[in-house]
Motif scaffolding. Structure first.
Motif, short mmCIF file in Angstrom:
data_model
loop_
_atom_site.label_atom_id
_atom_site.label_comp_id
_atom_site.label_asym_id
_atom_site.label_seq_id
_atom_site.Cartn_x
_atom_site.Cartn_y
_atom_site.Cartn_z
N VAL A 143 -1.62 54.85 59.99
CA VAL A 143 -2.03 53.72 59.17
C VAL A 143 -2.16 54.23 57.74
N LEU A 144 -1.46 53.58 56.83
CA LEU A 144 -1.51 53.99 55.43
C LEU A 144 -2.58 53.19 54.71
N CYS A 145 -3.33 53.87 53.86
CA CYS A 145 -4.36 53.20 53.08
C CYS A 145 -4.24 53.64 51.62
N LYS A 146 -5.01 52.98 50.76
CA LYS A 146 -4.95 53.30 49.34
C LYS A 146 -5.48 54.72 49.12
N PRO A 147 -4.85 55.48 48.25
CA PRO A 147 -5.37 56.82 47.96
C PRO A 147 -6.68 56.73 47.19
N LYS A 148 -7.56 57.64 47.47
CA LYS A 148 -8.85 57.67 46.78
C LYS A 148 -8.72 58.60 45.58
N VAL A 149 -9.19 58.14 44.43
CA VAL A 149 -9.11 58.93 43.20
C VAL A 149 -10.39 59.76 43.11
N LEU A 150 -10.23 61.06 43.10
CA LEU A 150 -11.36 61.96 43.00
C LEU A 150 -11.43 62.54 41.60
N PRO A 151 -12.63 62.68 41.05
CA PRO A 151 -12.73 63.27 39.72
C PRO A 151 -12.38 64.75 39.76
N LEU A 152 -11.78 65.24 38.67
CA LEU A 152 -11.45 66.65 38.61
C LEU A 152 -12.70 67.50 38.50
N LYS A 153 -13.71 66.99 37.80
CA LYS A 153 -14.99 67.69 37.69
C LYS A 153 -16.08 66.76 38.20
N SER A 154 -17.02 67.32 38.91
CA SER A 154 -18.11 66.50 39.41
C SER A 154 -19.11 66.25 38.27
N VAL A 155 -19.95 65.27 38.46
CA VAL A 155 -20.94 64.91 37.45
C VAL A 155 -21.91 66.07 37.24
#
Length: 68
Positions: free
Chosen positions: A27-39
């Motif tokens: 099942v294909l779903c939308k890719p999740k965008v992860l930040p390059l640096k965490s807060v």
């Protein structure tokens, strides 16, 4: 039992529910965008940069002079 026939015969229920198990499909779903640096990493970098700038500026007013 002859070799060409299946070892089990198929039985369909005459009452109740019939369930069929299909093979699991991808099942294909939308890719999740992860930040390059965490807060927290960004906060830590800001604190470190502020500490470096404060060290370059010299001791604050009212602080005793440092001894070598």
């Amino acid at each position: 039992m002859p070799e060409g026939k299946a070892a089990f015969r198929e039985v369909l229920p005459k009452q109740g529910q019939l369930s069929v198990e299909d093979a699991a499909a991808m099942v294909l779903c939308k890719p999740k965008v992860l930040p390059l640096k965490s807060v927290s990493l960004e906060k830590l970098e800001k604190l470190q940069q502020a500490a470096m700038e404060a060290a370059r500026a010299g001791p604050p007013e009212g602080a005793p002079p440092s001894r070598p």
